[in-house]
Design a protein around this motif. Sequence first.
Motif, PDB file in Angstrom:
ATOM      1  N   TYR A  19       0.835  -1.203   0.000  1.00 37.14           N
ATOM      2  CA  TYR A  19       0.000   0.000   0.000  1.00 37.14           C
ATOM      3  C   TYR A  19       0.871   1.255   0.000  1.00 37.14           C
ATOM      4  O   TYR A  19       0.640   2.184  -0.763  1.00 37.14           O
ATOM      5  N   ARG A  20       1.874   1.266   0.848  1.00 33.60           N
ATOM      6  CA  ARG A  20       2.767   2.418   0.982  1.00 33.60           C
ATOM      7  C   ARG A  20       3.522   2.688  -0.325  1.00 33.60           C
ATOM      8  O   ARG A  20       3.821   3.834  -0.659  1.00 33.60           O
ATOM      9  N   ASN A  21       3.799   1.621  -1.071  1.00 27.93           N
ATOM     10  CA  ASN A  21       4.519   1.759  -2.337  1.00 27.93           C
ATOM     11  C   ASN A  21       3.600   2.010  -3.524  1.00 27.93           C
ATOM     12  O   ASN A  21       4.033   2.008  -4.673  1.00 27.93           O
ATOM     13  N   GLY A  22       2.321   2.200  -3.242  1.00 26.03           N
ATOM     14  CA  GLY A  22       1.391   2.551  -4.311  1.00 26.03           C
ATOM     15  C   GLY A  22       0.661   1.382  -4.944  1.00 26.03           C
ATOM     16  O   GLY A  22      -0.150   1.579  -5.845  1.00 26.03           O
ATOM     17  N   SER A  23       0.926   0.166  -4.475  1.00 21.13           N
ATOM     18  CA  SER A  23       0.241  -1.013  -5.024  1.00 21.13           C
ATOM     19  C   SER A  23      -1.037  -1.262  -4.236  1.00 21.13           C
ATOM     20  O   SER A  23      -1.228  -2.305  -3.605  1.00 21.13           O
ATOM     21  N   ILE A  24      -1.915  -0.299  -4.316  1.00 22.18           N
ATOM     22  CA  ILE A  24      -3.126  -0.316  -3.494  1.00 22.18           C
ATOM     23  C   ILE A  24      -4.044  -1.476  -3.870  1.00 22.18           C
ATOM     24  O   ILE A  24      -4.608  -2.135  -2.997  1.00 22.18           O
ATOM     25  N   ASP A  25      -4.183  -1.751  -5.153  1.00 25.03           N
ATOM     26  CA  ASP A  25      -5.043  -2.858  -5.584  1.00 25.03           C
ATOM     27  C   ASP A  25      -4.526  -4.195  -5.065  1.00 25.03           C
ATOM     28  O   ASP A  25      -5.301  -5.043  -4.625  1.00 25.03           O
ATOM     29  N   GLN A  26      -3.205  -4.390  -5.123  1.00 24.59           N
ATOM     30  CA  GLN A  26      -2.618  -5.631  -4.616  1.00 24.59           C
ATOM     31  C   GLN A  26      -2.827  -5.740  -3.102  1.00 24.59           C
ATOM     32  O   GLN A  26      -3.127  -6.819  -2.588  1.00 24.59           O
ATOM     33  N   ALA A  27      -2.630  -4.639  -2.399  1.00 24.62           N
ATOM     34  CA  ALA A  27      -2.819  -4.636  -0.953  1.00 24.62           C
ATOM     35  C   ALA A  27      -4.275  -4.952  -0.618  1.00 24.62           C
ATOM     36  O   ALA A  27      -4.547  -5.748   0.294  1.00 24.62           O
ATOM     37  N   HIS A  28      -5.174  -4.363  -1.362  1.00 26.09           N
ATOM     38  CA  HIS A  28      -6.596  -4.612  -1.130  1.00 26.09           C
ATOM     39  C   HIS A  28      -6.926  -6.086  -1.374  1.00 26.09           C
ATOM     40  O   HIS A  28      -7.658  -6.708  -0.598  1.00 26.09           O
ATOM     41  N   ALA A  29      -6.388  -6.650  -2.427  1.00 26.49           N
ATOM     42  CA  ALA A  29      -6.645  -8.060  -2.750  1.00 26.49           C
ATOM     43  C   ALA A  29      -6.120  -8.983  -1.649  1.00 26.49           C
ATOM     44  O   ALA A  29      -6.717 -10.026  -1.364  1.00 26.49           O
ATOM     45  N   GLY A  30      -5.033  -8.603  -1.020  1.00 24.60           N
ATOM     46  CA  GLY A  30      -4.452  -9.417   0.036  1.00 24.60           C
ATOM     47  C   GLY A  30      -5.228  -9.403   1.336  1.00 24.60           C
ATOM     48  O   GLY A  30      -4.963 -10.203   2.237  1.00 24.60           O
ATOM     49  N   MET A  31      -6.188  -8.517   1.443  1.00 19.48           N
ATOM     50  CA  MET A  31      -6.990  -8.442   2.662  1.00 19.48           C
ATOM     51  C   MET A  31      -7.790  -9.715   2.910  1.00 19.48           C
ATOM     52  O   MET A  31      -8.120 -10.033   4.047  1.00 19.48           O
ATOM     53  N   LYS A  32      -8.078 -10.480   1.858  1.00 13.37           N
ATOM     54  CA  LYS A  32      -8.780 -11.743   2.038  1.00 13.37           C
ATOM     55  C   LYS A  32      -7.956 -12.702   2.894  1.00 13.37           C
ATOM     56  O   LYS A  32      -8.490 -13.400   3.750  1.00 13.37           O
TER      57      LYS A  32
END
Length: 59
Positions: A19-32
């Motif tokens: 998230y901090r590095n701007g990969s917000i979509d990847q971070a969001h997907a990892g919430m599962k």
Amino acid sequence: MQKTHNDLLSSANQLFGLYRNGSIDQAHAGMKDIEKLSDRFQELLTQVEKRLALRADIV
């Protein structure tokens, strides 16, 4: 329980880094994965709580 806790912290730190590095979509997907680990950790805490309650009843 310690392994699940460590896995939860590790995953959270990894997602925060994404998230901090701007990969917000990847971070969001990892919430599962975080949700699954969190649910497992909660299950373990509930088991410990039940065991402690049983011991308290015995004493």
